[in-house]
Design an enzyme around this catalytic site. Structure first.
Site, PDB file in Angstrom:
ATOM      1  N   GLU A 170      24.010  28.169 -11.839  1.00 54.32           N
ATOM      2  CA  GLU A 170      24.227  26.715 -11.577  1.00 54.32           C
ATOM      3  C   GLU A 170      22.571  25.933 -10.798  1.00 54.32           C
ATOM      4  O   GLU A 170      21.905  25.141 -10.898  1.00 54.32           O
ATOM      5  CB  GLU A 170      24.744  27.033 -10.035  1.00 54.32           C
ATOM      6  CG  GLU A 170      26.205  27.090  -9.877  1.00 54.32           C
ATOM      7  CD  GLU A 170      26.823  25.838 -10.568  1.00 54.32           C
ATOM      8  OE1 GLU A 170      26.257  24.922 -10.293  1.00 54.32           O
ATOM      9  OE2 GLU A 170      28.190  26.293 -11.819  1.00 54.32           O
ATOM     10  N   TRP A 212      21.369  24.554 -13.642  1.00 51.42           N
ATOM     11  CA  TRP A 212      22.088  23.025 -13.543  1.00 51.42           C
ATOM     12  C   TRP A 212      21.121  22.358 -12.825  1.00 51.42           C
ATOM     13  O   TRP A 212      20.591  20.778 -12.951  1.00 51.42           O
ATOM     14  CB  TRP A 212      22.923  22.732 -12.920  1.00 51.42           C
ATOM     15  CG  TRP A 212      24.384  22.749 -13.821  1.00 51.42           C
ATOM     16  CD1 TRP A 212      25.546  23.895 -14.639  1.00 51.42           C
ATOM     17  CD2 TRP A 212      24.792  22.509 -14.769  1.00 51.42           C
ATOM     18  NE1 TRP A 212      26.310  23.568 -15.436  1.00 51.42           N
ATOM     19  CE2 TRP A 212      26.012  22.298 -15.752  1.00 51.42           C
ATOM     20  CE3 TRP A 212      24.749  20.424 -14.860  1.00 51.42           C
ATOM     21  CZ2 TRP A 212      26.980  21.439 -16.823  1.00 51.42           C
ATOM     22  CZ3 TRP A 212      25.301  19.629 -16.037  1.00 51.42           C
ATOM     23  CH2 TRP A 212      26.346  20.236 -16.164  1.00 51.42           C
ATOM     24  N   TRP A 249      32.921  -3.857 -13.387  1.00 54.29           N
ATOM     25  CA  TRP A 249      33.737  -3.037 -12.136  1.00 54.29           C
ATOM     26  C   TRP A 249      34.219  -4.209 -11.339  1.00 54.29           C
ATOM     27  O   TRP A 249      34.269  -4.860 -11.211  1.00 54.29           O
ATOM     28  CB  TRP A 249      32.275  -1.869 -10.856  1.00 54.29           C
ATOM     29  CG  TRP A 249      32.232  -0.768 -11.791  1.00 54.29           C
ATOM     30  CD1 TRP A 249      30.091  -0.839 -12.603  1.00 54.29           C
ATOM     31  CD2 TRP A 249      32.420   0.156 -12.481  1.00 54.29           C
ATOM     32  NE1 TRP A 249      30.229   0.178 -13.134  1.00 54.29           N
ATOM     33  CE2 TRP A 249      31.240   1.098 -13.235  1.00 54.29           C
ATOM     34  CE3 TRP A 249      33.575   1.038 -12.079  1.00 54.29           C
ATOM     35  CZ2 TRP A 249      31.237   2.218 -13.857  1.00 54.29           C
ATOM     36  CZ3 TRP A 249      33.994   2.338 -12.563  1.00 54.29           C
ATOM     37  CH2 TRP A 249      32.568   2.565 -13.504  1.00 54.29           C
ATOM     38  N   ASN A 299      31.618  21.699  -3.919  1.00 54.89           N
ATOM     39  CA  ASN A 299      31.566  21.677  -5.402  1.00 54.89           C
ATOM     40  C   ASN A 299      32.346  20.311  -5.792  1.00 54.89           C
ATOM     41  O   ASN A 299      32.935  19.560  -6.254  1.00 54.89           O
ATOM     42  CB  ASN A 299      30.401  21.995  -5.761  1.00 54.89           C
ATOM     43  CG  ASN A 299      30.397  21.486  -7.642  1.00 54.89           C
ATOM     44  OD1 ASN A 299      29.927  20.382  -7.625  1.00 54.89           O
ATOM     45  ND2 ASN A 299      31.216  22.470  -8.697  1.00 54.89           N
ATOM     46  N   TRP A 346      29.752   3.722  -9.471  1.00 59.07           N
ATOM     47  CA  TRP A 346      29.529   4.865  -9.208  1.00 59.07           C
ATOM     48  C   TRP A 346      28.329   4.500  -8.412  1.00 59.07           C
ATOM     49  O   TRP A 346      27.879   5.167  -7.650  1.00 59.07           O
ATOM     50  CB  TRP A 346      29.248   5.719 -10.058  1.00 59.07           C
ATOM     51  CG  TRP A 346      28.375   5.302 -11.327  1.00 59.07           C
ATOM     52  CD1 TRP A 346      28.628   4.949 -12.712  1.00 59.07           C
ATOM     53  CD2 TRP A 346      27.096   5.194 -11.445  1.00 59.07           C
ATOM     54  NE1 TRP A 346      27.188   4.813 -13.128  1.00 59.07           N
ATOM     55  CE2 TRP A 346      26.481   4.961 -12.599  1.00 59.07           C
ATOM     56  CE3 TRP A 346      25.678   6.299 -10.165  1.00 59.07           C
ATOM     57  CZ2 TRP A 346      24.738   4.624 -13.139  1.00 59.07           C
ATOM     58  CZ3 TRP A 346      24.335   6.360 -10.801  1.00 59.07           C
ATOM     59  CH2 TRP A 346      24.331   5.392 -11.854  1.00 59.07           C
ATOM     60  N   TRP A 363      27.424  12.428 -10.304  1.00 55.39           N
ATOM     61  CA  TRP A 363      27.641  10.596 -10.181  1.00 55.39           C
ATOM     62  C   TRP A 363      27.690  10.398 -11.451  1.00 55.39           C
ATOM     63  O   TRP A 363      28.710  10.245 -11.961  1.00 55.39           O
ATOM     64  CB  TRP A 363      27.382   9.729  -8.865  1.00 55.39           C
ATOM     65  CG  TRP A 363      27.533  10.031  -7.943  1.00 55.39           C
ATOM     66  CD1 TRP A 363      26.802  10.832  -6.838  1.00 55.39           C
ATOM     67  CD2 TRP A 363      28.394   9.314  -7.197  1.00 55.39           C
ATOM     68  NE1 TRP A 363      27.673  11.025  -5.296  1.00 55.39           N
ATOM     69  CE2 TRP A 363      28.748   9.546  -5.921  1.00 55.39           C
ATOM     70  CE3 TRP A 363      29.977   8.570  -7.696  1.00 55.39           C
ATOM     71  CZ2 TRP A 363      30.234   9.498  -4.959  1.00 55.39           C
ATOM     72  CZ3 TRP A 363      30.921   8.257  -6.911  1.00 55.39           C
ATOM     73  CH2 TRP A 363      31.173   9.152  -5.487  1.00 55.39           C
TER      74      TRP A 363
HETATM   75  C1  LIG Z   1      29.262  13.347  -7.342  1.00 56.61           C
HETATM   76  C2  LIG Z   1      28.042  15.251  -7.338  1.00 56.61           C
HETATM   77  C3  LIG Z   1      27.107  15.199  -6.115  1.00 56.61           C
HETATM   78  C4  LIG Z   1      26.414  15.679  -5.913  1.00 56.61           C
HETATM   79  N1  LIG Z   1      25.314  15.735  -5.369  1.00 56.61           N
HETATM   80  C5  LIG Z   1      24.201  17.013  -5.301  1.00 56.61           C
HETATM   81  C6  LIG Z   1      22.605  16.646  -4.215  1.00 56.61           C
HETATM   82  O1  LIG Z   1      23.139  15.036  -3.856  1.00 56.61           O
HETATM   83  N2  LIG Z   1      22.467  17.164  -3.826  1.00 56.61           N
HETATM   84  C7  LIG Z   1      22.531  18.779  -4.481  1.00 56.61           C
HETATM   85  O2  LIG Z   1      21.810  19.665  -4.344  1.00 56.61           O
HETATM   86  N3  LIG Z   1      23.536  18.969  -5.349  1.00 56.61           N
HETATM   87  C8  LIG Z   1      24.654  17.835  -6.207  1.00 56.61           C
HETATM   88  N4  LIG Z   1      25.814  18.040  -6.346  1.00 56.61           N
HETATM   89  C9  LIG Z   1      25.722  19.606  -6.712  1.00 56.61           C
HETATM   90  C10 LIG Z   1      26.477  20.725  -6.168  1.00 56.61           C
HETATM   91  O3  LIG Z   1      28.020  20.396  -5.756  1.00 56.61           O
HETATM   92  C11 LIG Z   1      25.885  20.886  -5.322  1.00 56.61           C
HETATM   93  O4  LIG Z   1      24.857  21.252  -5.304  1.00 56.61           O
HETATM   94  C12 LIG Z   1      26.472  22.364  -4.456  1.00 56.61           C
HETATM   95  O5  LIG Z   1      27.617  21.937  -4.169  1.00 56.61           O
HETATM   96  C13 LIG Z   1      25.975  22.638  -2.738  1.00 56.61           C
HETATM   97  O6  LIG Z   1      26.762  23.488  -2.291  1.00 56.61           O
HETATM   98  P1  LIG Z   1      25.785  25.052  -2.175  1.00 56.61           P
HETATM   99  O7  LIG Z   1      24.629  25.618  -1.728  1.00 56.61           O
HETATM  100  O8  LIG Z   1      26.849  25.879  -1.375  1.00 56.61           O
HETATM  101  O9  LIG Z   1      25.935  25.123  -3.477  1.00 56.61           O
HETATM  102  P2  LIG Z   1      26.374  26.953  -4.936  1.00 56.61           P
HETATM  103  O10 LIG Z   1      27.534  26.719  -5.364  1.00 56.61           O
HETATM  104  O11 LIG Z   1      25.917  28.139  -3.185  1.00 56.61           O
HETATM  105  O12 LIG Z   1      24.441  26.985  -5.734  1.00 56.61           O
HETATM  106  C14 LIG Z   1      23.412  26.902  -5.328  1.00 56.61           C
HETATM  107  C15 LIG Z   1      22.993  25.991  -6.076  1.00 56.61           C
HETATM  108  O13 LIG Z   1      22.897  25.428  -7.149  1.00 56.61           O
HETATM  109  C16 LIG Z   1      22.605  23.804  -7.590  1.00 56.61           C
HETATM  110  N5  LIG Z   1      23.385  24.024  -8.506  1.00 56.61           N
HETATM  111  C17 LIG Z   1      24.401  23.788  -7.887  1.00 56.61           C
HETATM  112  N6  LIG Z   1      25.608  22.855  -8.807  1.00 56.61           N
HETATM  113  C18 LIG Z   1      24.847  21.908  -9.019  1.00 56.61           C
HETATM  114  C19 LIG Z   1      25.212  21.438  -9.991  1.00 56.61           C
HETATM  115  N7  LIG Z   1      26.151  20.413  -9.956  1.00 56.61           N
HETATM  116  N8  LIG Z   1      23.805  20.579  -9.586  1.00 56.61           N
HETATM  117  C20 LIG Z   1      22.959  20.744  -9.659  1.00 56.61           C
HETATM  118  N9  LIG Z   1      23.149  21.894  -8.731  1.00 56.61           N
HETATM  119  C21 LIG Z   1      23.286  22.710  -8.157  1.00 56.61           C
HETATM  120  C22 LIG Z   1      21.963  23.514  -5.585  1.00 56.61           C
HETATM  121  O14 LIG Z   1      20.934  23.577  -5.735  1.00 56.61           O
HETATM  122  C23 LIG Z   1      23.061  24.556  -5.325  1.00 56.61           C
HETATM  123  O15 LIG Z   1      22.151  24.422  -3.396  1.00 56.61           O
HETATM  124  C24 LIG Z   1      26.576  17.485  -6.548  1.00 56.61           C
HETATM  125  C25 LIG Z   1      27.412  17.367  -7.608  1.00 56.61           C
HETATM  126  C26 LIG Z   1      28.349  16.121  -7.757  1.00 56.61           C
HETATM  127  C27 LIG Z   1      29.595  16.427  -8.653  1.00 56.61           C
END
Ligand SMILES: Cc1cc2nc3c(=O)[nH]c(=O)nc-3n(C[C@H](O)[C@H](O)[C@H](O)COP(=O)(O)OP(=O)(O)OC[C@H]3O[C@@H](n4cnc5c(N)ncnc54)[C@H](O)[C@@H]3O)c2cc1C
Length: 482
Positions: A275, A278, A307, A345, A363, A386
């Site tokens: 993650e 990512w 859209w 997420n 979107w 998005w």
């Molecule tokens: C539509 C959409 C919008 C999102 N907007 C954001 C946003 O504005 N900021 C953001 O940090 N993340 C975003 N994410 C990715 C992800 O949903 C969040 O990082 C995550 O839910 C944050 O919760 P956590 O810190 O408990 O994550 P954990 O699951 O504990 O993950 C740890 C860290 O890994 C990174 N991470 C995890 N998943 C992703 C991912 N898919 N893409 C990029 N980084 C990731 C984040 O920095 C996160 O804090 C988005 C995902 C989607 C589908």
């Protein structure tokens, strides 16, 4: 030790800590005296609502950083309030430093701000040095064999993991040179009210700013990381780390987190490390394809999609944003976002898909809505998420893959616990129908004390029909149906 500068200034931005901090370390190595500053930038703050959890988080994190710098060696922060592009060069001149040090920020507006600051500093004969800090690998560090940026995650991730070693995760030993920190005026970090903002429910939600808040979450997550892969998709349980907001504002070091995951041999830790990859992936997409941050689809053909617009689309967008679509998983997720600034997420994927593919709404409207409300809002990741959900992104899900909010609920919230938490009026429905209340028998609705249309809306669209419309709408990307 070679110290080319008599004095330097470190400009803190989205890196609100003083341990393992690239720019601070480099400044301390390069100058005999190091000042520190943070600018409450009115260019960013002025457009925000007067209650914003992020502003409170930043303000309190800056106050904590000021305290830690003072404890480290008499240092402290110059806390300024104004337009950063004016304030920072003016402070650098007043202090008489020869160089300013800061960490990279690759968001287009930050790059423009930094270019303006660089110009003004150069006019005064002051250098601006910037460093990677926010990600493990940035910009062009991971490229294909042809020397191009990656646009597909799987090979990027392979290359990312292949390159990762102890060197890249080594902490910057700031403490070693702490005696070079200059003292700043007595604490002057403005109160939130002085900045023109009011307190929010941040503390009531248990969100603790600053490195102390990050530390508490890291410790808590360290005990759960092994089960991350098993629990991460269930919104009702404590599966993820909730560290997003700390990563966003740099109250924790990405190197430290990646090192923690790398040391752990469990599959949970391996999934979590992915993650973090990512996060780097989307950051380098934004750096290498900045047009995505300016409202354009990564795949230009997706900008030909027509859209839904007009009054009905507006009514539906409002229903989506206020959690009144009649699809409980979507509505509970939006309630979580609106009440807490966090959304799980899995639910970010479901709600984003619902907006584009069930309601046919661009979107970009959803991206903006999330940007305004997510505590962990990060342009690169939000845009990436998005564009993934709307299928317009670099490594997106295919456009014909459309999440069914009812089956997603059955799969990831089988007991309906998450829905019940945010939509208590549905809590007494049998779990077999909690994700589709319109299918409940009248006797079950009566037993739950629920009248659809009064206590909870009927679905604003029929998912099966909406799916067909979306397939027609998206056909344009294949050159048909335009
Ligand atoms: C539509 C959409 C919008 C999102 N907007 C954001 C946003 O504005 N900021 C953001 O940090 N993340 C975003 N994410 C990715 C992800 O949903 C969040 O990082 C995550 O839910 C944050 O919760 P956590 O810190 O408990 O994550 P954990 O699951 O504990 O993950 C740890 C860290 O890994 C990174 N991470 C995890 N998943 C992703 C991912 N898919 N893409 C990029 N980084 C990731 C984040 O920095 C996160 O804090 C988005 C995902 C989607 C589908």
């Amino acid at each position: 030790m070679d110290t080319p500068y008599a004095s330097a200034l470190v400009w803190f931005r989205r890196d609100l800590r003083c341990t393992d901090h690239a720019a601070l370390y480099q400044a301390l190595k390069a100058a005999r005296t190091v000042h520190c500053a943070f600018v409450f930038d009115t260019a960013l703050l002025d457009p925000l609502p007067r209650q914003d959890r992020r502003v409170e988080f930043i303000r309190d994190s800056v106050a904590a950083l000021d305290g830690t710098l003072r404890a480290l060696g008499g240092g402290g922060l110059h806390a300024l309030h104004g337009v950063a592009a004016d304030e920072l060069p003016a402070l650098a001149r007043r202090l008489g430093v020869q160089a300013v040090f800061a960490n990279h920020d690759d968001e287009p507006s930050a790059l423009a701000r930094d270019a303006a600051v660089r110009d003004r500093l150069a006019g005064a004969g002051i250098a601006l040095h910037t460093f990677k800090d926010h990600v493990v690998f940035e910009r062009e560090e991971i490229q294909t064999q042809a020397g191009k940026p990656y646009s597909v995650f799987t090979p990027y991730s392979r290359a990312w993991h292949g390159k990762l070693d102890d060197f890249y995760l080594k902490a910057y030993p700031v403490e070693r040179y702490a005696q070079r920190l200059a003292s700043a005026p007595a604490p002057v970090v403005p109160e939130l009210e002085t900045l023109g903002f009011e307190r929010t429910n941040l503390r009531a939600l248990g969100i603790r700013p600053g490195t102390e808040g990050a530390e508490a979450l890291v410790n808590d997550f360290a005990g759960r990381i092994d089960r991350y892969d098993a629990l991460r998709d269930a919104p009702a349980v404590k599966g993820p780390s909730y560290l997003g907001v700390h990563l966003r504002f740099g109250t924790v070091s990405i190197r430290r987190l990646a090192a923690m995951a790398r040391r752990n041999a469990s599959s949970g830790a391996a999934t979590w490390l992915k993650e973090l990859a990512w996060r780097d992936f989307y950051a380098q997409v934004l750096a290498n394809f900045p047009q995505v941050g300016e409202g354009r689809s990564f795949r230009p053909e997706y900008d030909r999609i027509a859209w839904e617009t007009g009054p009905l689309a507006e009514v539906r967008f409002t229903a989506w944003s206020e959690g009144r679509t009649g699809y409980p998983l979507v509505d509970a997720a939006m309630a979580q976002l609106n009440q807490t600034g966090y959304m799980h997420n899995r639910l970010r994927m479901v709600t984003a898909s619902f907006l584009c593919k069930d309601l046919g709404i661009d979107w970009r409207h959803g991206e903006r809505y999330f940007a305004d409300r997510l505590n962990d809002y990060e342009l690169a990741s939000n845009n990436g998420g998005w564009q993934w959900a709307s299928s317009s992104g670099c490594d997106a899900q295919p456009y014909f893959r459309i999440f069914n909010p009812v089956s997603q609920g059955g799969r990831f919230d089988p007991e309906g616990k998450f829905v019940a938490r945010y939509l208590p009026q549905l809590a007494r429905l049998p779990k077999a129908v909690i994700h589709a209340p319109w299918t409940a028998k009248p006797v079950d609705l009566a037993a739950a004390g629920l009248e659809l249309g009064r206590d909870y809306p009927l679905p604003i669209v029929d998912h099966a029909q909406a799916r067909e419309e979306t397939l027609r709408r998206y056909a344009v990307v294949k050159g048909r149906g335009a």
